[in-house]
Enzyme design. Structure first.
Site, PDB file in Angstrom:
ATOM      1  N   CYS A   2     -65.198   0.096  69.401  1.00  0.00           N
ATOM      2  CA  CYS A   2     -64.643  -0.021  70.844  1.00  0.00           C
ATOM      3  C   CYS A   2     -65.495  -1.113  71.551  1.00  0.00           C
ATOM      4  O   CYS A   2     -66.410  -1.521  71.028  1.00  0.00           O
ATOM      5  CB  CYS A   2     -64.879   1.476  71.630  1.00  0.00           C
ATOM      6  SG  CYS A   2     -64.018   2.723  71.179  1.00  0.00           S
ATOM      7  N   ARG A  27     -64.533  -6.031  67.347  1.00  0.00           N
ATOM      8  CA  ARG A  27     -65.415  -4.699  67.000  1.00  0.00           C
ATOM      9  C   ARG A  27     -64.265  -3.900  66.607  1.00  0.00           C
ATOM     10  O   ARG A  27     -64.743  -2.679  66.045  1.00  0.00           O
ATOM     11  CB  ARG A  27     -65.857  -4.393  68.599  1.00  0.00           C
ATOM     12  CG  ARG A  27     -66.779  -5.126  69.206  1.00  0.00           C
ATOM     13  CD  ARG A  27     -67.235  -4.579  70.248  1.00  0.00           C
ATOM     14  NE  ARG A  27     -68.093  -3.538  70.168  1.00  0.00           N
ATOM     15  CZ  ARG A  27     -69.175  -3.291  70.135  1.00  0.00           C
ATOM     16  NH1 ARG A  27     -70.060  -4.293  69.911  1.00  0.00           N
ATOM     17  NH2 ARG A  27     -69.989  -2.072  69.979  1.00  0.00           N
ATOM     18  N   ASN A 101     -67.611   4.428  75.073  1.00  0.00           N
ATOM     19  CA  ASN A 101     -67.339   4.135  73.699  1.00  0.00           C
ATOM     20  C   ASN A 101     -68.323   5.470  73.277  1.00  0.00           C
ATOM     21  O   ASN A 101     -69.353   5.482  73.663  1.00  0.00           O
ATOM     22  CB  ASN A 101     -68.095   2.808  73.529  1.00  0.00           C
ATOM     23  CG  ASN A 101     -67.918   2.803  71.963  1.00  0.00           C
ATOM     24  OD1 ASN A 101     -67.564   3.311  71.257  1.00  0.00           O
ATOM     25  ND2 ASN A 101     -68.876   1.633  71.642  1.00  0.00           N
ATOM     26  N   GLU A 487     -69.383  -4.910  46.105  1.00  0.00           N
ATOM     27  CA  GLU A 487     -69.169  -5.437  47.360  1.00  0.00           C
ATOM     28  C   GLU A 487     -67.864  -6.422  47.248  1.00  0.00           C
ATOM     29  O   GLU A 487     -67.128  -6.425  48.196  1.00  0.00           O
ATOM     30  CB  GLU A 487     -70.302  -6.461  47.613  1.00  0.00           C
ATOM     31  CG  GLU A 487     -70.195  -7.323  48.783  1.00  0.00           C
ATOM     32  CD  GLU A 487     -69.955  -6.819  50.140  1.00  0.00           C
ATOM     33  OE1 GLU A 487     -69.598  -7.524  50.988  1.00  0.00           O
ATOM     34  OE2 GLU A 487     -70.073  -5.417  50.371  1.00  0.00           O
ATOM     35  N   LYS A 491     -64.779  -6.043  49.592  1.00  0.00           N
ATOM     36  CA  LYS A 491     -64.105  -7.081  50.509  1.00  0.00           C
ATOM     37  C   LYS A 491     -62.654  -6.979  50.269  1.00  0.00           C
ATOM     38  O   LYS A 491     -61.723  -7.219  51.265  1.00  0.00           O
ATOM     39  CB  LYS A 491     -64.656  -8.314  50.154  1.00  0.00           C
ATOM     40  CG  LYS A 491     -66.235  -8.817  50.590  1.00  0.00           C
ATOM     41  CD  LYS A 491     -65.902  -9.143  52.128  1.00  0.00           C
ATOM     42  CE  LYS A 491     -66.853  -8.195  52.893  1.00  0.00           C
ATOM     43  NZ  LYS A 491     -67.596  -7.047  52.634  1.00  0.00           N
ATOM     44  N   HIS A 510     -65.536   4.715  30.193  1.00  0.00           N
ATOM     45  CA  HIS A 510     -65.570   6.100  30.651  1.00  0.00           C
ATOM     46  C   HIS A 510     -64.737   6.626  31.622  1.00  0.00           C
ATOM     47  O   HIS A 510     -64.929   7.220  32.480  1.00  0.00           O
ATOM     48  CB  HIS A 510     -67.197   6.346  31.111  1.00  0.00           C
ATOM     49  CG  HIS A 510     -68.212   6.155  29.925  1.00  0.00           C
ATOM     50  ND1 HIS A 510     -68.587   7.061  29.171  1.00  0.00           N
ATOM     51  CD2 HIS A 510     -68.985   5.051  29.641  1.00  0.00           C
ATOM     52  CE1 HIS A 510     -69.283   6.624  28.332  1.00  0.00           C
ATOM     53  NE2 HIS A 510     -69.581   5.325  28.798  1.00  0.00           N
ATOM     54  N   LYS A 609     -65.945  -3.282  63.566  1.00  0.00           N
ATOM     55  CA  LYS A 609     -67.218  -4.095  63.326  1.00  0.00           C
ATOM     56  C   LYS A 609     -68.366  -3.062  63.079  1.00  0.00           C
ATOM     57  O   LYS A 609     -69.385  -3.080  62.293  1.00  0.00           O
ATOM     58  CB  LYS A 609     -67.238  -5.264  64.242  1.00  0.00           C
ATOM     59  CG  LYS A 609     -68.324  -6.232  63.564  1.00  0.00           C
ATOM     60  CD  LYS A 609     -68.196  -6.942  62.221  1.00  0.00           C
ATOM     61  CE  LYS A 609     -69.378  -7.708  61.844  1.00  0.00           C
ATOM     62  NZ  LYS A 609     -69.315  -8.367  60.579  1.00  0.00           N
TER      63      LYS A 609
END
Length: 614
Positions: A2, A27, A101, A487, A491, A510, A609
């Site tokens: 928000c 955001r 918010n 990471e 992405k 596995h 964000k």
């Protein structure tokens, strides 16, 4: 999560607020709205992007001369994204408008009581309930707007950053904060309220970061005053913004994310500035120095974070155990606070967050402090809640990160963790001096080596084109590169919407190996010196099942080059620092795939964000 922006002054409010909302789009949001006041109140709300609100306003707003207003971008919590649930929300009479918010957890019981008193609600939101409650207190207790807001908030449980506007008080705005950011901007005969500084910097660099439980009342002609929920006057310090307008603009790049990937040679260097000198043989973090003796005696280090910061923390675990020899654990902040963890006074808790406002991480910090632990913050945003809540800490100095998918913050956080491990290990006498100086020199070389990887962008883009239609992807890494595999997978998921998973390479047998076929890209981080032969074996296992292998290798590698479908070379570096280089190709790969698939790279669907609600 928000975005809030509000203005009161002598200028036209609409263009200032609209521009501010555009600057807050990063955001994450699914609807937008604006309320303007100048004699009468005008409220405009639309599901979708700010551009939809702008179009709606151009068709329906008859007067653009309003000099006071509030604007909001909403990320849905209570109620689906639509025009009705979008903010601002108004009170029962329509005289009070509010943007919010956060989450009011006890809104349902408040709403039932207000319905019994004759209130009618139109949305599914908790925010509308707060607008009605403020008006009910104002009406029944004959209190001014700011006092009605204070009394209403004392009845609320949850988190909030709010701005309230009243048609019957056309010279006044009221804002308040609890566990969600709110910044007051002080200009010449004008004032701003916003979720962060990005909508403010064009007009003023003088700001006040409101603390939890503070309420600011802005009077157009009399200035501002700040009180807490106990009605005690506060006198906070006015800060100078260290932010330039060009830092929150694309600067010629197609997307903020691409700009931020290419900024990393600079941002990693900035995160080290004044903290390392290989010639003189030292590494230091100012936030640790006054308490280094206590920290060095810690029996345990706990790193807590969410999302990409959690992956940085995992790299920190490897570094701290390897170089400082202190048992280290990594905890999801969202789980850490709820499982009644054992925390002792001689524990060292490190909290990581790009925004410094992550709700779960903030809650974990408060719990750890209550148990007597020393808490250290690693954040990017100066003046953020985590920066103020922790005992001490380090800023990563990456500059504003606008793209929702974090890139430069990851490498800067990892750099700070490397400095922390080097500082602690050297202080404890655990790192041989020659090796210590070699690691320092290698760390100083990282910005130049990142630049060399970025020069391979066209090659990485070509590889992206070869796998862009995949439905799934597997990322494999060992040791220091395992968190990088996680990471890289994150992405790809975040911005291209391709399902991807990261695994320790040895774990492939596995379970995940069952998924591998000719349509499955497998991205293998194969730069480890310590487990190189084993990674080669993993690649051969993938190829035996007709998987597509993209390998990240050290420059000059000839063995993997012969068996992988594609390779991306990175410069050689000491193994503990490998993640700072090996992650760069994965960022670019995800970016190019997302662009080729027509995805909204900077604002992926459903994501925000800064996650400021639990």
């Amino acid at each position: 999560m928000c975005g809030i922006v509000a203005y009161i002054g002598k200028k036209k409010a609409y263009p200032i607020i609209l521009e501010g909302l555009k600057r807050l789009e990063y955001r994450g949001y699914d609807s937008a709205g604006i309320a303007l006041l100048n004699g009468k109140m005008e409220v405009l709300k639309k599901k979708g992007k700010v551009s939809e609100l702008e179009k709606h306003a151009s068709e329906n707003l008859k007067n653009f001369d309003y000099t006071m207003g509030i604007g909001h971008t909403r990320w849905a919590t209570h109620g689906i994204p639509n025009d009705v649930n979008a903010h601002p929300h108004v009170s029962n009479s329509g005289d009070i408008a509010i943007i919010h918010n956060g989450i009011i957890e006890n809104y349902d019981s408040i709403k039932k009581a207000l319905v019994e008193r004759g209130h009618t609600f139109h949305s599914e939101t908790d925010t509308e309930v707060l607008a009605h409650l403020i008006e009910e207190i104002q009406r029944t207790e004959k209190q001014p707007l700011e006092e009605s807001v204070r009394l209403a908030l004392k009845k609320c449980i949850g988190a909030y950053a709010i701005v309230v506007m009243d048609k019957n008080n056309p010279e006044k705005l009221v804002g308040a904060k609890l566990s969600s950011p709110l910044v007051l901007g002080i200009g010449e005969d004008e004032f701003f309220l916003a979720s962060d500084a990005s909508p403010i910097i064009k007009y003023t660099n003088r700001v006040i970061y409101l603390n939890d439980g503070e309420i600011v009342t802005i009077n157009r002609n009399k200035g501002y005053s700040i009180k807490n929920l106990s009605n005690e006057t506060q006198n906070p310090e006015v800060s100078q913004l260290d932010l330039k307008l060009d830092e929150i603009e694309k600067g010629g790049y197609d997307h903020f994310m691409l700009k931020e990937i290419f900024q990393q040679p600079v941002t990693v260097a900035e995160s080290m500035k004044g903290r390392i000198n290989s010639q003189e043989g030292w590494a230091i973090l100012g936030g640790m120095k006054p308490n280094i003796a206590r920290i060095a005696k810690s029996k345990r280090i706990v790193l807590t974070a969410c999302g990409t910061s959690w992956h940085s923390a995992m790299i920190g675990e490897y570094l701290l155990e390897d170089l400082a020899r202190i048992p280290t654990e990594v905890e999801y902040a969202s789980e850490f606070r709820y499982r009644n963890p054992v925390i002792k006074e001689n524990d060292f808790i490190v909290a990581l967050s790009q925004s410094g406002e992550t709700a779960d991480t903030l809650a974990a910090i408060k719990m750890a402090k209550n148990k007597g632990a020393y808490v250290y913050g690693i954040v990017n945003v100066i003046g953020s809640s985590i920066a103020r809540e922790t005992d001490s800490g380090s800023y990563i100095h990456a500059g504003p990160e606008i793209g929702v998918a974090s890139t430069k913050a990851f490498t800067s956080q990892s750099t700070i963790l490397a400095l922390m491990a080097l500082y602690l290990g050297h202080h404890k006498g655990l790192i041989e001096e020659t090796y210590f100086r070699k690691l320092l020199a290698e760390l100083e070389s990282v910005p130049t080596k990142i630049a060399r990887i970025l020069a391979k962008d066209d090659h990485i883009k070509y590889i992206a084109g070869e796998i862009r239609n995949a439905s799934n992807a597997l990322y494999l890494g060992r040791g220091y590169n395992f968190p990088v595999a996680l990471e890289g997978a994150l992405k790809l998921k975040e911005i291209s919407y391709i399902h991807a998973e990261g695994y320790p390479a040895a774990e492939m047998k596995h379970g995940p190996i069952a998924l591998i076929d000719m349509y499955m890209p497998v991205i293998v981080l194969a730069t480890n010196k310590s487990a190189y032969e084993k990674v080669v074996s993993n690649i051969q296992e993938v190829k035996a099942r007709k998987g597509i292998v993209i390998a990240i290798v050290t420059e000059g590698d000839e063995i993997i080059k012969e068996i992988a479908d594609f390779i991306i070379e990175i410069p050689e570096i000491e193994e503990p620092l490998t993640p700072l280089l090996s992650v760069i190709p994965l960022q670019l790969l995800a970016y190019h795939i997302a662009v080729m698939r027509g995805c909204h790279v900077d604002q992926p669907r459903n994501l925000a964000k800064s996650v400021t609600v639990e």
